[in-house]
Design a protein around this motif. Structure first.
Motif, PDB file in Angstrom:
ATOM      1  N   LEU A   1     -39.695   0.726 -48.284  1.00  0.00           N
ATOM      2  CA  LEU A   1     -39.203  -0.479 -48.951  1.00  0.00           C
ATOM      3  C   LEU A   1     -37.731  -0.341 -49.305  1.00  0.00           C
ATOM      4  N   MET A   2     -36.977  -1.404 -49.047  1.00  0.00           N
ATOM      5  CA  MET A   2     -35.579  -1.455 -49.441  1.00  0.00           C
ATOM      6  C   MET A   2     -35.321  -2.707 -50.262  1.00  0.00           C
ATOM      7  N   LEU A   3     -34.536  -2.554 -51.295  1.00  0.00           N
ATOM      8  CA  LEU A   3     -34.090  -3.674 -52.123  1.00  0.00           C
ATOM      9  C   LEU A   3     -32.569  -3.669 -52.144  1.00  0.00           C
ATOM     10  N   GLN A   4     -31.972  -4.774 -51.794  1.00  0.00           N
ATOM     11  CA  GLN A   4     -30.514  -4.908 -51.773  1.00  0.00           C
ATOM     12  C   GLN A   4     -30.139  -6.124 -52.591  1.00  0.00           C
ATOM     13  N   ARG A   5     -29.294  -5.939 -53.587  1.00  0.00           N
ATOM     14  CA  ARG A   5     -28.880  -7.058 -54.427  1.00  0.00           C
ATOM     15  C   ARG A   5     -27.363  -7.179 -54.427  1.00  0.00           C
ATOM     16  N   THR A   6     -26.905  -8.414 -54.384  1.00  0.00           N
ATOM     17  CA  THR A   6     -25.470  -8.698 -54.422  1.00  0.00           C
ATOM     18  C   THR A   6     -25.230  -9.849 -55.389  1.00  0.00           C
ATOM     19  N   ARG A   7     -24.264  -9.668 -56.273  1.00  0.00           N
ATOM     20  CA  ARG A   7     -23.888 -10.737 -57.208  1.00  0.00           C
ATOM     21  C   ARG A   7     -22.424 -11.079 -56.966  1.00  0.00           C
ATOM     22  N   VAL A   8     -22.155 -12.349 -56.756  1.00  0.00           N
ATOM     23  CA  VAL A   8     -20.789 -12.816 -56.528  1.00  0.00           C
ATOM     24  C   VAL A   8     -20.403 -13.745 -57.660  1.00  0.00           C
ATOM     25  N   SER A   9     -19.284 -13.439 -58.318  1.00  0.00           N
ATOM     26  CA  SER A   9     -18.821 -14.251 -59.441  1.00  0.00           C
ATOM     27  C   SER A   9     -17.302 -14.235 -59.481  1.00  0.00           C
ATOM     28  N   LYS A  10     -16.707 -15.414 -59.409  1.00  0.00           N
ATOM     29  CA  LYS A  10     -15.255 -15.573 -59.491  1.00  0.00           C
ATOM     30  C   LYS A  10     -14.529 -14.679 -58.495  1.00  0.00           C
ATOM     31  N   GLY A  11     -15.079 -14.569 -57.307  1.00  0.00           N
ATOM     32  CA  GLY A  11     -14.434 -13.808 -56.247  1.00  0.00           C
ATOM     33  C   GLY A  11     -14.723 -12.326 -56.242  1.00  0.00           C
ATOM     34  N   SER A  12     -15.509 -11.842 -57.193  1.00  0.00           N
ATOM     35  CA  SER A  12     -15.849 -10.424 -57.246  1.00  0.00           C
ATOM     36  C   SER A  12     -17.296 -10.200 -56.827  1.00  0.00           C
ATOM     37  N   SER A  13     -17.537  -9.095 -56.146  1.00  0.00           N
ATOM     38  CA  SER A  13     -18.885  -8.761 -55.672  1.00  0.00           C
ATOM     39  C   SER A  13     -19.386  -7.495 -56.353  1.00  0.00           C
ATOM     40  N   ILE A  14     -20.637  -7.531 -56.765  1.00  0.00           N
ATOM     41  CA  ILE A  14     -21.282  -6.356 -57.357  1.00  0.00           C
ATOM     42  C   ILE A  14     -22.532  -6.057 -56.545  1.00  0.00           C
TER      43      ILE A  14
ATOM     44  N   GLN B   1     -22.304   8.017 -45.796  1.00  0.00           N
ATOM     45  CA  GLN B   1     -21.891   7.466 -47.084  1.00  0.00           C
ATOM     46  C   GLN B   1     -20.575   6.713 -46.953  1.00  0.00           C
ATOM     47  N   GLN B   2     -19.639   7.294 -46.213  1.00  0.00           N
ATOM     48  CA  GLN B   2     -18.341   6.653 -46.037  1.00  0.00           C
ATOM     49  C   GLN B   2     -18.463   5.353 -45.256  1.00  0.00           C
ATOM     50  N   ASP B   3     -19.368   5.305 -44.278  1.00  0.00           N
ATOM     51  CA  ASP B   3     -19.582   4.079 -43.516  1.00  0.00           C
ATOM     52  C   ASP B   3     -20.040   2.940 -44.426  1.00  0.00           C
ATOM     53  N   VAL B   4     -20.955   3.254 -45.333  1.00  0.00           N
ATOM     54  CA  VAL B   4     -21.468   2.232 -46.251  1.00  0.00           C
ATOM     55  C   VAL B   4     -20.368   1.770 -47.201  1.00  0.00           C
ATOM     56  N   ILE B   5     -19.614   2.713 -47.754  1.00  0.00           N
ATOM     57  CA  ILE B   5     -18.545   2.363 -48.688  1.00  0.00           C
ATOM     58  C   ILE B   5     -17.505   1.482 -48.012  1.00  0.00           C
ATOM     59  N   THR B   6     -17.163   1.821 -46.773  1.00  0.00           N
ATOM     60  CA  THR B   6     -16.188   1.025 -46.018  1.00  0.00           C
ATOM     61  C   THR B   6     -16.688  -0.396 -45.824  1.00  0.00           C
ATOM     62  N   TYR B   7     -17.960  -0.535 -45.486  1.00  0.00           N
ATOM     63  CA  TYR B   7     -18.531  -1.875 -45.294  1.00  0.00           C
ATOM     64  C   TYR B   7     -18.496  -2.684 -46.589  1.00  0.00           C
TER      65      TYR B   7
ATOM     66  N   LEU C   1     -29.919   5.432 -53.443  1.00  0.00           N
ATOM     67  CA  LEU C   1     -29.500   4.526 -54.509  1.00  0.00           C
ATOM     68  C   LEU C   1     -28.152   3.909 -54.165  1.00  0.00           C
ATOM     69  N   LEU C   2     -28.007   2.625 -54.469  1.00  0.00           N
ATOM     70  CA  LEU C   2     -26.739   1.925 -54.318  1.00  0.00           C
ATOM     71  C   LEU C   2     -26.347   1.381 -55.681  1.00  0.00           C
ATOM     72  N   ASP C   3     -25.161   1.759 -56.133  1.00  0.00           N
ATOM     73  CA  ASP C   3     -24.667   1.311 -57.437  1.00  0.00           C
ATOM     74  C   ASP C   3     -23.187   1.008 -57.293  1.00  0.00           C
ATOM     75  N   GLY C   4     -22.857  -0.287 -57.288  1.00  0.00           N
ATOM     76  CA  GLY C   4     -21.470  -0.654 -57.044  1.00  0.00           C
ATOM     77  C   GLY C   4     -21.088  -0.312 -55.613  1.00  0.00           C
ATOM     78  N   HIS C   5     -20.006   0.457 -55.470  1.00  0.00           N
ATOM     79  CA  HIS C   5     -19.588   0.905 -54.145  1.00  0.00           C
ATOM     80  C   HIS C   5     -20.000   2.356 -53.887  1.00  0.00           C
ATOM     81  N   ASN C   6     -20.910   2.846 -54.691  1.00  0.00           N
ATOM     82  CA  ASN C   6     -21.380   4.219 -54.529  1.00  0.00           C
ATOM     83  C   ASN C   6     -22.810   4.238 -54.005  1.00  0.00           C
TER      84      ASN C   6
END
Length: 211
Positions: free
Chosen positions: A12-25, A61-67, A39-44
């Motif tokens: 199982l994978m869960l991926q969440r993205t929040r976009v607010s005022k041009g910023s992504s979390i 890890q670097q590939d994911v951070i770059t994306y 674990l994914l937390d921010g850009h880590n």
């Protein structure tokens, strides 16, 4: 005890993205047979289970951070053209299950702002709208996702074949055998999720202006 024995093996994978005022979390996780693996937390992004050697994992890890950085830059660019004054929250839930009798079930569900938005029908490799009523955003996202092999046939292969093979390999592990040889498949599936998330930029484009 009988219920436990009948329980399916699950990736199982869960991926969440929040976009607010041009910023992504970003945040999320992956689990294999109930064990937290990433674990994914921010850009880590970190691997909780030592599934890959440090050097190999560092490259992944670097590939994911770059994306994630690239995705964030796109959102900032789009928000300047079409500002959105409220928060958009996207949640992707996907994976597969292997039952004791050998049958398997795969799934992919997308929620937007807490409401069922889209789902992927794995047997036919087609996206289906779940949003209540006839909504232009859902229709736009559905059309965009249906345009590319990455979000149709490739995703179908990930869920029907790669994901299920991971579970079958896990099911066959006994004693001191290691699942390390299957790690690239696990991480490949995770990275596939990030690639699919890139298509969701259209959702924010459509919401902020005309489709």
């Amino acid at each position: 005890c009988l219920a436990f024995l009948a329980a399916p093996l699950t990736f199982l994978m869960l991926q969440r993205t929040r976009v607010s005022k041009g910023s992504s979390i970003f945040w999320g996780n992956a689990s294999l047979d109930g064990r937290l693996s990433h674990l994914l937390d921010g850009h880590n992004v970190t691997q909780v289970l030592p599934l890959e050697p440090p050097d190999a994992w560092a490259r992944r890890q670097q590939d994911v951070i770059t994306y994630l950085l690239y995705f964030s830059q796109l959102v900032k660019l789009f928000s300047k053209e079409r500002p959105i004054n409220y928060t958009q929250s996207l949640c992707c839930r996907l994976g597969c299950q292997l039952f004791p009798n050998g049958t398997a079930h795969s799934f992919y569900e997308v929620n937007l702002n807490g409401t069922a938005f889209l789902s992927f029908h794995v047997p036919s490799a087609t996206w289906e709208r779940r949003w209540p009523g006839r909504d232009a955003v859902a229709a736009f996202a559905e059309l965009e996702l249906m345009k590319y092999p990455k979000t149709t046939r490739d995703l179908q292969h990930f869920l029907n074949t790669t994901c299920v093979d991971i579970l079958r390999a896990q099911n066959a592990i006994t004693g001191k055998q290691s699942s390390r040889s299957h790690t690239p498949l696990v991480l490949g599936l995770i990275l596939g999720t990030f690639a699919l998330l890139g298509m969701a930029v259209g959702i924010f484009l459509c919401t902020g202006g005309s489709c």
